[in-house]
Design a protein around this motif. Structure first.
Motif, PDB file in Angstrom:
ATOM      1  N   GLY A 102     -23.757  35.510  29.423  1.00  0.00           N
ATOM      2  CA  GLY A 102     -23.221  35.729  27.995  1.00  0.00           C
ATOM      3  C   GLY A 102     -23.373  36.537  26.915  1.00  0.00           C
ATOM      4  N   GLY A 103     -22.594  36.899  26.260  1.00  0.00           N
ATOM      5  CA  GLY A 103     -23.128  37.646  25.021  1.00  0.00           C
ATOM      6  C   GLY A 103     -21.974  37.734  23.967  1.00  0.00           C
ATOM      7  N   ALA A 104     -21.564  38.798  23.395  1.00  0.00           N
ATOM      8  CA  ALA A 104     -20.729  38.665  22.234  1.00  0.00           C
ATOM      9  C   ALA A 104     -19.196  38.489  22.775  1.00  0.00           C
ATOM     10  N   ALA A 105     -18.616  37.947  21.814  1.00  0.00           N
ATOM     11  CA  ALA A 105     -17.046  37.787  21.712  1.00  0.00           C
ATOM     12  C   ALA A 105     -16.519  39.161  21.036  1.00  0.00           C
ATOM     13  N   ARG A 106     -15.252  39.409  21.131  1.00  0.00           N
ATOM     14  CA  ARG A 106     -14.818  40.621  20.879  1.00  0.00           C
ATOM     15  C   ARG A 106     -13.582  40.301  19.721  1.00  0.00           C
ATOM     16  N   VAL A 107     -13.499  41.048  18.682  1.00  0.00           N
ATOM     17  CA  VAL A 107     -12.373  40.956  17.605  1.00  0.00           C
ATOM     18  C   VAL A 107     -11.203  41.573  18.180  1.00  0.00           C
ATOM     19  N   PHE A 108     -10.271  40.840  17.987  1.00  0.00           N
ATOM     20  CA  PHE A 108      -8.829  41.367  18.678  1.00  0.00           C
ATOM     21  C   PHE A 108      -7.691  41.223  17.065  1.00  0.00           C
ATOM     22  N   ASP A 109      -7.077  42.400  17.000  1.00  0.00           N
ATOM     23  CA  ASP A 109      -6.124  42.289  15.683  1.00  0.00           C
ATOM     24  C   ASP A 109      -4.953  41.919  16.376  1.00  0.00           C
ATOM     25  N   THR A 110      -4.342  40.801  15.996  1.00  0.00           N
ATOM     26  CA  THR A 110      -3.026  40.285  16.634  1.00  0.00           C
ATOM     27  C   THR A 110      -1.850  41.076  15.996  1.00  0.00           C
ATOM     28  N   ARG A 124       0.911  49.387  16.383  1.00  0.00           N
ATOM     29  CA  ARG A 124       0.309  50.179  17.525  1.00  0.00           C
ATOM     30  C   ARG A 124      -1.322  49.971  17.254  1.00  0.00           C
ATOM     31  N   GLN A 125      -1.988  49.943  18.377  1.00  0.00           N
ATOM     32  CA  GLN A 125      -3.514  49.835  18.147  1.00  0.00           C
ATOM     33  C   GLN A 125      -4.079  51.164  18.612  1.00  0.00           C
ATOM     34  N   GLU A 172       3.928  33.486  11.250  1.00  0.00           N
ATOM     35  CA  GLU A 172       2.893  33.968  10.189  1.00  0.00           C
ATOM     36  C   GLU A 172       2.032  34.596  11.059  1.00  0.00           C
ATOM     37  N   ALA A 173       1.790  35.755  10.417  1.00  0.00           N
ATOM     38  CA  ALA A 173       0.439  36.725  11.240  1.00  0.00           C
ATOM     39  C   ALA A 173      -0.785  35.900  11.398  1.00  0.00           C
ATOM     40  N   GLN A 174      -1.289  36.048  12.313  1.00  0.00           N
ATOM     41  CA  GLN A 174      -2.816  35.257  12.539  1.00  0.00           C
ATOM     42  C   GLN A 174      -4.147  36.078  12.302  1.00  0.00           C
ATOM     43  N   GLY A 175      -3.747  37.387  12.095  1.00  0.00           N
ATOM     44  CA  GLY A 175      -4.755  38.068  11.634  1.00  0.00           C
ATOM     45  C   GLY A 175      -5.890  38.381  13.077  1.00  0.00           C
TER      46      GLY A 175
END
Length: 350
Positions: A102-110, A124-125, A172-175
């Motif tokens: 295991g290692g890092a988790a990744r940031v996802f922009d909702t 759009r991403q 509501e946006a979750q960021g």
């Protein structure tokens, strides 16, 4: 007002009488100051993992790089089927896969969950643009927020065959949220094979709520609280349907780490907590009394002196009565190092 180091002004201060002065200068006592007896949770505002994630951007990886500054570290571990990417930084500063341990988790922009020309530009991403495709496969619409059926719309989508279940809608946006990255791709996306995301705290905290988006793989997710004592407690989540938001309030005290288990896809979208700094120090010693002569003061009885502090003025010389206040300066160094195997030690390998 005195020199307690705790003077806080909420509003305006007016000086309407001669013969008084205001001074503002660093205050660094040898020991933590004793807390007022009536200190309560109002001194410890609720915080959230989202506070840290809001300072990051889509595609960033979160591991232990903010453990000292934010007091939070994260670890992700996939199901070892080769479909996840959970890297660690190597000596060259590159993220290299570490799927075994295991290692890092990744940031996802909702708010920008995928790329499609059929999607409004603001949703759009750009990391998911691929000239070979122009459809919803480039990213993950079921992690989008708000849902597209909300007033005003949004980028989140669910299939008619797996709709959001009643009570789990979210407008509501979750960021930014955390995911177990699927493959080593530029486009942030959650693996469909499941795994674990663990968040560890440098100091124990009280957990007040946990949230996840998209619990829809036929099996409930699990949340494990690991207390400072090492004892665990596991709680099952509820099915939300595709793009649904599960959020539950908790009152879990003295927690060192929280582990979220995913049988399939999903994200960790919220983790709120209250730091335990409001607990009074045992038998707090009084702060040292400054003198007008530069001297090295020993630490008060029962209090370590890690900074080998010296009382001086700004130039290192004694000041006559009525001059600028004395400043406490540290001449030593705290060499304590933090090794981020805390998650491994607390929750073990999966």
């Amino acid at each position: 007002i005195g020199h307690s180091g705790r003077t806080v002004v909420n509003g305006n201060v007016y000086q309407k009488r001669g013969g008084s002065e205001f001074h503002n200068y660093p205050f660094q006592p040898f020991c933590p100051l004793p807390l007022p007896e009536n200190c309560g949770t109002y001194d410890c505002p609720e915080r959230g993992l989202q506070d840290l994630l809001a300072s990051l951007k889509a595609g960033d990886f979160l591991y232990n790089q903010y453990y000292d500054s934010w007091g939070i570290a994260a670890k992700a571990k996939g199901s070892n089927d080769g479909k996840s990417f959970t890297p660690k930084l190597n000596s060259n500063g590159d993220w290299v896969d570490s799927f075994t341990n295991g290692g890092a988790a990744r940031v996802f922009d909702t708010m920008q969950p995928y790329y499609s020309t059929n999607l409004a530009g603001m949703f759009r991403q750009p990391l998911c643009y691929d000239v070979r495709f122009d459809n919803d496969r480039n990213g993950d619409p079921d992690l989008g927020s708000p849902n597209n059926q909300c007033p005003g719309g949004g980028p989140g989508k669910s299939k008619s065959s797996d709709p959001i279940l009643s009570g789990y809608e979210h407008c509501e946006a979750q960021g930014n949220v955390l995911v177990i990255q699927e493959y080593n791709n530029a486009c942030p996306d959650d693996t469909g094979s499941g795994g674990y995301i663990t968040v560890a705290f440098k100091d124990p905290v009280d957990i007040t709520s946990v949230a996840m988006i998209d619990i829809d793989d036929g099996t409930v997710n699990k949340v494990k609280f690991i207390y400072a004592s090492g004892d665990p407690k596991t709680v099952n989540t509820q099915m939300t349907g595709e793009n649904g938001l599960w959020k539950k309030s908790f009152d879990e005290k003295n927690v060192k780490a929280v582990e979220a288990y995913y049988p399939g896809s999903g994200s960790l979208s919220g983790l709120n907590y209250i730091p335990r700094v409001c607990e009074p120090f045992p038998n707090p010693p009084p702060p040292p009394t400054p003198t007008m002569s530069p001297t090295t003061s020993p630490a008060p009885t029962g209090c370590a002196d890690p900074m080998a502090a010296t009382l001086t003025d700004t130039t290192g010389t004694a000041l006559p009565q009525g001059s600028n206040p004395i400043i406490v300066k540290g001449t030593g160094k705290n060499d304590e190092s933090v090794l981020f195997d805390v998650v491994q030690d607390i929750s073990g390998s999966k």
